[in-house]
Design an enzyme around this catalytic site. Structure first.
Site, PDB file in Angstrom:
ATOM      1  N   ASN A 180       0.865  -1.361  -0.134  1.00  0.00           N
ATOM      2  CA  ASN A 180       0.152  -0.081  -0.073  1.00  0.00           C
ATOM      3  C   ASN A 180       0.786   1.153   0.060  1.00  0.00           C
ATOM      4  OD1 ASN A 180       1.130  -0.081   2.753  1.00  0.00           O
ATOM      5  ND2 ASN A 180      -1.028   0.420   3.520  1.00  0.00           N
ATOM      6  N   LYS A 181       2.245   1.265   0.032  1.00  0.00           N
ATOM      7  CA  LYS A 181       2.918   2.227   0.036  1.00  0.00           C
ATOM      8  C   LYS A 181       3.136   2.757  -1.726  1.00  0.00           C
ATOM      9  CE  LYS A 181       4.362   1.980   4.215  1.00  0.00           C
ATOM     10  NZ  LYS A 181       3.582   0.840   5.010  1.00  0.00           N
TER      11      LYS A 181
END
Length: 372
Positions: A180-181
């Site tokens: 999710n980065k």
């Protein structure tokens, strides 16, 4: 319509580099990790970058490399993912919390100095949601008191504070690359430092305590861990860091579009941008006005196929921290108030206008329903 909370951005370059690794038969401790480290160091303009298998591992090694241990104290924030404090407890040091600024959600520098004691060894700010903390003030305090600064930049690659990228001027910085980065290696992280001794220690400790200078594969010079990043993950990271400027620009554009679209909803506060500070948009988090039931809003969003999540739960109120340190409600009022009102909306590199419009429309419905 289904709109996920997050979605990794994987293209042909990533697949090609992963296939190179598969065809090489070198799956660990190979050329891709060295290349990934070099590219990250060049992008951030630091002397050393040490890739590891997670941001948590990176924080742990940074703490150990700086000699922080039993009986020491480190001042940090209670508004964060739990690893920023757990990394201290791994070494039997004590996290000492300072409350957050209610606008930036970052540690409030004005509350740091009063918490410094003879046991304080470091300050560990977290750049929450990719927004840089007030590093000028934090560095001044650290220099005055002769203590270390470890930057948890796990959510903030590419963010800058008055022209200086985060994680580059401290004793050790740590970035993370979970899916999710902003950029991802699947699982993974990297330690940045301008201190070659810190980097050498981290390289040794990530590889079971082996030394790069002497000894063989079964010669262990110090206590270490298996915190290595594999070649497949590093290959993914190479492709991602090659296009980080494009990725950050996409996320910045999406964040600003969200902020414009959300202005029509009463009771929803959007993130503000501060002059001289570049946010690296990790998530897009709004705050709901007092009296709006966040759980009801979330339920309505989820029933309509929209991913969402509260960010973050106060660390001092986690069961383990309550039990270990005796924390209770009211200890850090800004953190508790902000934590109870924040909501992460779907946010990723290639989110479309149609998806954002749908999220905003359904959020408006939810607010209207709970306000009736």
């Amino acid at each position: 319509m289904i709109v996920p909370l997050s979605c990794p951005d994987i293209g042909n370059r990533e697949r090609d580099l992963i296939n190179e690794v598969l065809n090489s038969n070198v799956l660990s401790i190979g050329p891709k990790i060295a290349l990934f480290e070099r590219l990250v160091a060049e992008y951030l303009q630091v002397k050393e970058a040490v890739a590891v298998n997670s941001g948590t591992s990176g924080l742990h090694l940074a703490v150990r490399a700086l000699g922080i241990g039993e009986g020491d104290e480190v001042i940090t924030t209670p508004f964060s993912f739990i690893s920023s404090s757990n990394c201290l407890i791994f070494e039997k040091a004590r996290p000492v919390f300072a409350d957050i600024d209610p606008v930036t959600f970052n540690i409030d520098p004005e509350q740091i100095e009063s918490r410094i004691t003879p046991k304080t060894r470091a300050i560990l700010p977290v750049h929450v949601f990719g927004r840089p903390a007030d590093m000028d003030t934090i560095f001044k305090i650290a220099t005055k008191k002769g203590i270390f600064v470890i930057e948890d930049a796990c959510e903030a690659i590419g963010a800058s504070y008055h022209g200086k990228k985060v994680g580059t001027e401290c004793d050790a910085g740590v970035f993370a690359f979970y899916p999710n980065k902003q950029i991802t290696t699947g699982e993974g992280g990297i330690i940045t430092t301008n201190n070659s001794d810190v980097a050498s220690l981290c390289r040794s400790m990530r590889n079971q305590g082996r030394s790069e200078e002497d000894g063989g594969w079964l010669n262990h010079c110090r206590l270490g861990y298996n915190y290595r990043l594999d070649e497949l993950s590093a290959a993914l990271g190479v492709a991602q860091i090659e296009r980080i400027d494009e990725i950050l620009a996409k996320r910045e554009s999406a964040a600003r579009a969200y902020s414009v679209k959300l202005k029509k909803i009463k009771g929803v506060m959007t993130p503000n941008e501060t002059p001289g500070v570049r946010i690296s948009w990790f998530v897009y988090v709004v705050s709901l006005a007092h009296g709006i039931d966040r759980n009801s809003v979330m339920n309505h969003l989820q029933k309509n196929g929209i991913g969402c999540r509260p960010y973050f739960q106060p660390l001092h109120l986690q069961p383990f921290y309550r039990k270990s340190f005796g924390y209770s409600e009211g200890d850090y009022p800004n953190t508790e108030r902000i934590s109870s009102s924040t909501l992460a909306l779907p946010f990723f590199n290639d989110i479309t206008e149609q998806q954002m419009d749908y999220v905003v429309d359904v959020l408006q419905q939810a607010i209207e329903l709970v306000s009736c």
